[in-house]
Design an enzyme around this catalytic site. Structure first.
Site, short mmCIF file in Angstrom:
data_model
loop_
_atom_site.label_atom_id
_atom_site.label_comp_id
_atom_site.label_asym_id
_atom_site.label_seq_id
_atom_site.Cartn_x
_atom_site.Cartn_y
_atom_site.Cartn_z
N SER A 15 -11.00 -0.92 4.06
CA SER A 15 -10.26 -0.96 5.33
C SER A 15 -9.75 0.44 5.67
O SER A 15 -9.19 1.12 4.82
CB SER A 15 -9.06 -1.90 5.22
OG SER A 15 -9.51 -3.19 4.91
N GLU A 73 -4.88 3.72 6.03
CA GLU A 73 -4.76 3.50 4.59
C GLU A 73 -5.50 4.62 3.87
O GLU A 73 -5.12 5.08 2.80
CB GLU A 73 -5.39 2.14 4.25
CG GLU A 73 -5.21 1.72 2.83
CD GLU A 73 -5.68 0.29 2.57
OE1 GLU A 73 -5.47 -0.60 3.43
OE2 GLU A 73 -6.28 0.07 1.51
N ARG A 133 0.82 -1.23 0.00
CA ARG A 133 0.00 0.00 0.00
C ARG A 133 0.85 1.28 0.00
O ARG A 133 0.46 2.30 0.56
CB ARG A 133 -0.95 0.05 1.21
CG ARG A 133 -1.94 -1.06 1.27
CD ARG A 133 -2.99 -1.05 0.17
NE ARG A 133 -3.80 -2.24 0.30
CZ ARG A 133 -3.50 -3.41 -0.28
NH1 ARG A 133 -2.45 -3.53 -1.08
NH2 ARG A 133 -4.26 -4.46 -0.09
#
Ligand SMILES: Cc1cc2nc3c(=O)[nH]c(=O)nc-3n(C[C@H](O)[C@H](O)[C@H](O)COP(=O)(O)OP(=O)(O)OC[C@H]3O[C@@H](n4cnc5c(N)ncnc54)[C@H](O)[C@@H]3O)c2cc1C
Length: 320
Positions: free
Chosen positions: A225, A315, A174
Site C-alpha cells: 500500500s 506509508e 504504522r
C-alpha cells in the site's frame, strides 16, 4: 566538506564492512527504481555499523539506512551520501520469547516462530522486508501489528545502545518513535509470544499468504500500500458521515476507498501504474522512474484533497 573518496577510505578501514561506490539503489528496492548512492555499505556486525555511522558523521557525509527496500521510493538521482544496511539475521528463543536481529527477514521470523509452536506473528506472514523495518513502521496485517508482540527493542541512538520497552516505542498504526528519529538504528528486538499448536499457526499463515499472493504477485515491483489507511475517528465529521459503514474496518477507512472515488484505479504515467483492482497499489510495470511515481502520488493526493478535503499520508518512505 569531505569528499566521497575520503569517506570511502575511512569506511574501508572498518573491519567486517562491505563498501562500494556508485551503487545503483534500484538493485535494492522492490520498485526497481533508484539512482546511485555515492557510497553503499553493509555489515552484519553492530560494531562495524556504528563505526561506519561515526565515520560518515565525522566526515559530514549524510546517511540513509535501508532494510530490504520493500517500502522505499529512491530518487532517480540516487543518494548523495552513505546508504547503510544492517544484515545480521540471528533468531533465538528463550521459552516463549524470540530474539530477532533487525536484518532477519520478517518471513523467516514468522516461520521460525510457527515452527516452534509460538503464536503471535502468524498474521504477519507474507509481509516482505526485514524485522528492523517492521518494528520501525509497526508493520501489520489482518488486524494485528508487530507492536502487539514487541517486548523490547535494542537501538543505537547515535551515542549509546539503548533498550526500549514497548511503551517507550510509542507504537501506533504504522508509527513508532523510530519514525520520528530516523537517525536511530534498530539492531534487534525481543518478541513475547504464546505457546500454541504449530499446525494451526501454519494453516493460518498459509491461508493468509495465499490471499496476499493474489493481491501482490511476488514479482510485482511495488511497495504494497502506498498510503496509510485513515482512522475513522480522525476524519472531519462531513467526510465520516459520507463513508458507508461497511467500508470501516477495525476503526480504519482504507485509503483505497477515497482513491477509488477519485478515479485512481488504472491510472498510468510512463512505466508506473495504479492497479486496476486496487486503488492504493502502485507498481512499476517496467521502465518506471521515481519522478513518474512521485507525480502519480502527488496527483492522487491532490485529487483526494480536492474532493474530500483530506490529506492522504504516504506509508512508503523516501530516500534521496
Ligand atoms: C507486496 C508488498 C506488500 C506489503 N504489505 C504490507 C502489509 O501488509 N503491512 C505492512 O505493514 N507493510 C506492508 N508492506 C510494506 C513493507 O513490507 C514494510 O514496510 C516493511 O516493514 C519494510 O521492510 P524493509 O526491510 O523492506 O524496509 P525498507 O523499505 O528498506 O525501509 C523502510 C524504512 O525502514 C527504515 N529501516 C530499515 N531498517 C531499519 C533499522 N534497522 N533501523 C531503523 N530503521 C530502519 C528505513 O530507514 C526506511 O525508512 C508491503 C510491501 C510490499 C512490497
Amino acid at each position: 566538506m569531505a569528499t566521497t573518496e575520503e569517506a570511502q577510505s575511512r569506511l574501508a578501514g572498518i573491519p567486517n564492512l562491505t563498501v562500494s561506490t556508485g551503487t545503483l539503489l534500484s538493485r535494492y528496492t522492490r520498485f526497481g527504481i533508484g539512482g546511485p548512492a555515492d557510497l553503499y555499505a553493509e555489515t552484519a556486525d553492530a560494531e562495524a555499523f556504528i563505526a561506519a555511522l561515526g565515520a560518515a558523521h565525522a566526515g559530514g557525509v549524510r546517511v540513509a539506512v535501508i532494510g530490504d527496500g520493500t517500502n522505499l521510493i529512491v530518487s532517480d538521482a540516487g543518494f548523495r551520501g552513505l546508504v547503510l544496511r544492517y544484515r545480521a539475521g540471528r533468531l533465538q528463543t528463550a521459552g516463549t520469547c524470540v530474539m530477532a536481529d533487525a536484518g532477519a527477514g520478517l518471513q523467516r521470523l514468522v516461520d521460525f516462530a510457527i515452527d516452534r509452536g509460538l503464536k503471535g506473528l502468524e498474521t504477519l506472514a507474507g509481509i516482505p522486508g526485514s524485522v528492523g523495518a517492521a518494528v520501525y513502521g509497526n508493520a501489520g496485517a489482518y488486524g494485528h501489528s508487530i507492536s502487539e508482540r514487541v517486548a523490547r527493542v535494542r537501538v543505537y541512538d547515535g551515542a549509546d545502545i539503548r533498550l526500549f520497552t514497548n511503551d517507550e516505542c510509542q507504537f501506533q498504526y504504522r508509527e513508532s518513535i523510530f519514525k520520528q528519529h530516523k537517525e536511530w538504528i534498530i539492531f534487534s528486538t525481543e518478541l513475547a509470544l504464546d505457546a500454541a499448536d504449530a499446525a494451526v499457526l501454519r494453516r493460518t499463515a498459509d491461508d493468509i499468504v495465499k490471499i496476499r499472493n493474489e493481491k501482490f504477485p511476488v514479482t510485482m515491483r511495488c511497495a504494497g500500500s502506498i498510503f496509510k489507511n485513515l482512522l475513522y475517528k480522525d476524519l472531519p465529521a462531513s467526510v465520516a458521515a459520507a463513508v458507508p459503514a461497511a467500508v470501516v474496518r477495525e476503526g480504519k477507512v482504507p485509503s483505497a476507498y477515497f482513491l477509488e472515488q477519485v478515479g485512481a484505479k488504472g491510472i498510468e504515467s510512463g512505466g508506473i501504474r495504479v492497479a486496476s483492482y486496487h486503488a492504493n497499489l502502485i507498481y512499476n510495470a517496467g521502465g518506471g522512474t521515481a519522478a513518474e511515481l512521485c507525480a502519480v502520488i502527488r496527483d492522487l493526493k491532490q485529487r483526494v484533497v480536492d474532493r474530500f478535503g483530506i490529506e492522504l499520508e504516504e506509508e512508503v518512505q523516501y530516500v534521496g
